[in-house]
Design a protein around this motif. Structure first.
Motif, PDB file in Angstrom:
ATOM      1  N   TYR A   1       9.752  17.736  24.097  1.00  0.00           N
ATOM      2  CA  TYR A   1       8.462  17.287  24.606  1.00  0.00           C
ATOM      3  C   TYR A   1       7.552  18.495  24.821  1.00  0.00           C
ATOM      4  N   SER A   2       6.242  18.274  24.715  1.00  0.00           N
ATOM      5  CA  SER A   2       5.289  19.357  24.949  1.00  0.00           C
ATOM      6  C   SER A   2       5.291  19.734  26.427  1.00  0.00           C
ATOM      7  N   LYS A   3       4.739  20.904  26.727  1.00  0.00           N
ATOM      8  CA  LYS A   3       4.643  21.337  28.125  1.00  0.00           C
ATOM      9  C   LYS A   3       3.810  20.356  28.942  1.00  0.00           C
ATOM     10  N   GLN A   4       2.698  19.904  28.353  1.00  0.00           N
ATOM     11  CA  GLN A   4       1.805  18.997  29.065  1.00  0.00           C
ATOM     12  C   GLN A   4       2.477  17.664  29.352  1.00  0.00           C
ATOM     13  N   LYS A   5       3.122  17.089  28.353  1.00  0.00           N
ATOM     14  CA  LYS A   5       3.764  15.795  28.545  1.00  0.00           C
ATOM     15  C   LYS A   5       4.940  15.919  29.509  1.00  0.00           C
ATOM     16  N   SER A   6       5.707  16.984  29.401  1.00  0.00           N
ATOM     17  CA  SER A   6       6.834  17.203  30.310  1.00  0.00           C
ATOM     18  C   SER A   6       6.346  17.323  31.743  1.00  0.00           C
ATOM     19  N   ALA A   7       5.261  18.065  31.939  1.00  0.00           N
ATOM     20  CA  ALA A   7       4.701  18.235  33.285  1.00  0.00           C
ATOM     21  C   ALA A   7       4.182  16.906  33.821  1.00  0.00           C
ATOM     22  N   ARG A   8       3.480  16.144  32.966  1.00  0.00           N
ATOM     23  CA  ARG A   8       2.925  14.861  33.405  1.00  0.00           C
ATOM     24  C   ARG A   8       4.037  13.913  33.845  1.00  0.00           C
ATOM     25  N   ILE A   9       5.119  13.861  33.087  1.00  0.00           N
ATOM     26  CA  ILE A   9       6.236  12.973  33.433  1.00  0.00           C
ATOM     27  C   ILE A   9       6.946  13.470  34.686  1.00  0.00           C
ATOM     28  N   ALA A  10       7.214  14.773  34.749  1.00  0.00           N
ATOM     29  CA  ALA A  10       7.929  15.333  35.898  1.00  0.00           C
ATOM     30  C   ALA A  10       7.117  15.231  37.183  1.00  0.00           C
ATOM     31  N   ASN A  11       5.804  15.185  37.066  1.00  0.00           N
ATOM     32  CA  ASN A  11       4.942  15.104  38.246  1.00  0.00           C
ATOM     33  C   ASN A  11       4.494  13.693  38.572  1.00  0.00           C
ATOM     34  N   SER A  12       4.818  12.739  37.720  1.00  0.00           N
ATOM     35  CA  SER A  12       4.343  11.383  37.959  1.00  0.00           C
ATOM     36  C   SER A  12       5.014  10.766  39.183  1.00  0.00           C
ATOM     37  N   LYS A  13       4.280   9.873  39.814  1.00  0.00           N
ATOM     38  CA  LYS A  13       4.803   9.189  40.997  1.00  0.00           C
ATOM     39  C   LYS A  13       6.044   8.401  40.602  1.00  0.00           C
ATOM     40  N   GLY A  14       7.107   8.605  41.323  1.00  0.00           N
ATOM     41  CA  GLY A  14       8.339   7.879  41.039  1.00  0.00           C
ATOM     42  C   GLY A  14       9.128   8.436  39.874  1.00  0.00           C
ATOM     43  N   ALA A  15       8.863   9.662  39.487  1.00  0.00           N
ATOM     44  CA  ALA A  15       9.562  10.248  38.334  1.00  0.00           C
ATOM     45  C   ALA A  15      11.068  10.220  38.523  1.00  0.00           C
ATOM     46  N   GLU A  16      11.508  10.360  39.770  1.00  0.00           N
ATOM     47  CA  GLU A  16      12.951  10.363  40.028  1.00  0.00           C
ATOM     48  C   GLU A  16      13.558   8.963  39.955  1.00  0.00           C
ATOM     49  N   HIS A  17      12.712   7.947  39.848  1.00  0.00           N
ATOM     50  CA  HIS A  17      13.209   6.567  39.809  1.00  0.00           C
ATOM     51  C   HIS A  17      12.881   5.881  38.493  1.00  0.00           C
ATOM     52  N   ARG A  18      12.781   6.646  37.421  1.00  0.00           N
ATOM     53  CA  ARG A  18      12.411   6.068  36.127  1.00  0.00           C
ATOM     54  C   ARG A  18      13.443   5.060  35.652  1.00  0.00           C
ATOM     55  N   GLY A  19      12.918   3.943  35.136  1.00  0.00           N
ATOM     56  CA  GLY A  19      13.798   2.934  34.591  1.00  0.00           C
ATOM     57  C   GLY A  19      13.564   2.714  33.115  1.00  0.00           C
ATOM     58  N   GLY A  20      12.593   3.408  32.537  1.00  0.00           N
ATOM     59  CA  GLY A  20      12.307   3.271  31.119  1.00  0.00           C
ATOM     60  C   GLY A  20      11.580   1.995  30.768  1.00  0.00           C
ATOM     61  N   LYS A  21      10.945   1.368  31.736  1.00  0.00           N
ATOM     62  CA  LYS A  21      10.258   0.118  31.503  1.00  0.00           C
ATOM     63  C   LYS A  21       8.778   0.366  31.244  1.00  0.00           C
ATOM     64  N   ALA A  22       8.265  -0.141  30.147  1.00  0.00           N
ATOM     65  CA  ALA A  22       6.851   0.016  29.831  1.00  0.00           C
ATOM     66  C   ALA A  22       6.027  -0.973  30.641  1.00  0.00           C
ATOM     67  N   LYS A  23       4.781  -0.592  30.911  1.00  0.00           N
ATOM     68  CA  LYS A  23       3.889  -1.493  31.650  1.00  0.00           C
ATOM     69  C   LYS A  23       3.551  -2.698  30.784  1.00  0.00           C
ATOM     70  N   ALA A  24       3.246  -3.794  31.423  1.00  0.00           N
ATOM     71  CA  ALA A  24       2.899  -5.024  30.703  1.00  0.00           C
ATOM     72  C   ALA A  24       1.416  -4.996  30.340  1.00  0.00           C
ATOM     73  N   TYR A  25       1.081  -4.186  29.344  1.00  0.00           N
ATOM     74  CA  TYR A  25      -0.312  -4.073  28.925  1.00  0.00           C
ATOM     75  C   TYR A  25      -0.819  -5.386  28.322  1.00  0.00           C
ATOM     76  N   GLU A  26       0.081  -6.188  27.799  1.00  0.00           N
ATOM     77  CA  GLU A  26      -0.329  -7.463  27.203  1.00  0.00           C
ATOM     78  C   GLU A  26      -1.037  -8.367  28.211  1.00  0.00           C
ATOM     79  N   ASN A  27      -0.705  -8.208  29.487  1.00  0.00           N
ATOM     80  CA  ASN A  27      -1.292  -9.048  30.542  1.00  0.00           C
ATOM     81  C   ASN A  27      -2.589  -8.475  31.095  1.00  0.00           C
ATOM     82  N   GLN A  28      -3.040  -7.352  30.535  1.00  0.00           N
ATOM     83  CA  GLN A  28      -4.269  -6.716  30.994  1.00  0.00           C
ATOM     84  C   GLN A  28      -5.361  -6.890  29.952  1.00  0.00           C
ATOM     85  N   THR A  29      -6.612  -6.728  30.400  1.00  0.00           N
ATOM     86  CA  THR A  29      -7.734  -6.799  29.463  1.00  0.00           C
ATOM     87  C   THR A  29      -7.798  -5.494  28.672  1.00  0.00           C
TER      88      THR A  29
END
Length: 83
Positions: free
Chosen positions: A24-52
């Motif tokens: 992974y790139s430095k930027q993407k690695s940092a974004r994931i490592a710094n994201s809220k709940g990074a330690e609780h990742r479940g690999g589930k994608a957001k349900a974008y289909e239900n959004q506009t």
């Protein structure tokens, strides 16, 4: 990479290093490592289909997807899930 300190701005340095080792790139690695709940990742994608399209576009803007203004909702969802 092991042994290098990514700096104080990285919240989860172990996860950052693991992502860098996977290619992974430095930027993407940092974004994931710094994201809220990074330690609780479940690999589930957001349900974008239900959004506009506007909501999906706003999310793409927030994470910095390039070329988003010309994308369809489907393309935006793909870009968000693979970015």
């Amino acid at each position: 990479m092991p042994g290098k300190d990514p700096g104080p701005q990285i919240k989860d340095k172990d996860q950052y290093e693991a992502l860098r080792d996977k290619g992974y790139s430095k930027q993407k690695s940092a974004r994931i490592a710094n994201s809220k709940g990074a330690e609780h990742r479940g690999g589930k994608a957001k349900a974008y289909e239900n959004q506009t399209k506007e909501q999906v576009y706003a999310e793409a803007k927030k994470v910095g997807i390039k070329g988003r203004s010309k994308m369809t909702k489907k393309e935006l969802m793909h870009a968000l899930r693979t970015n």
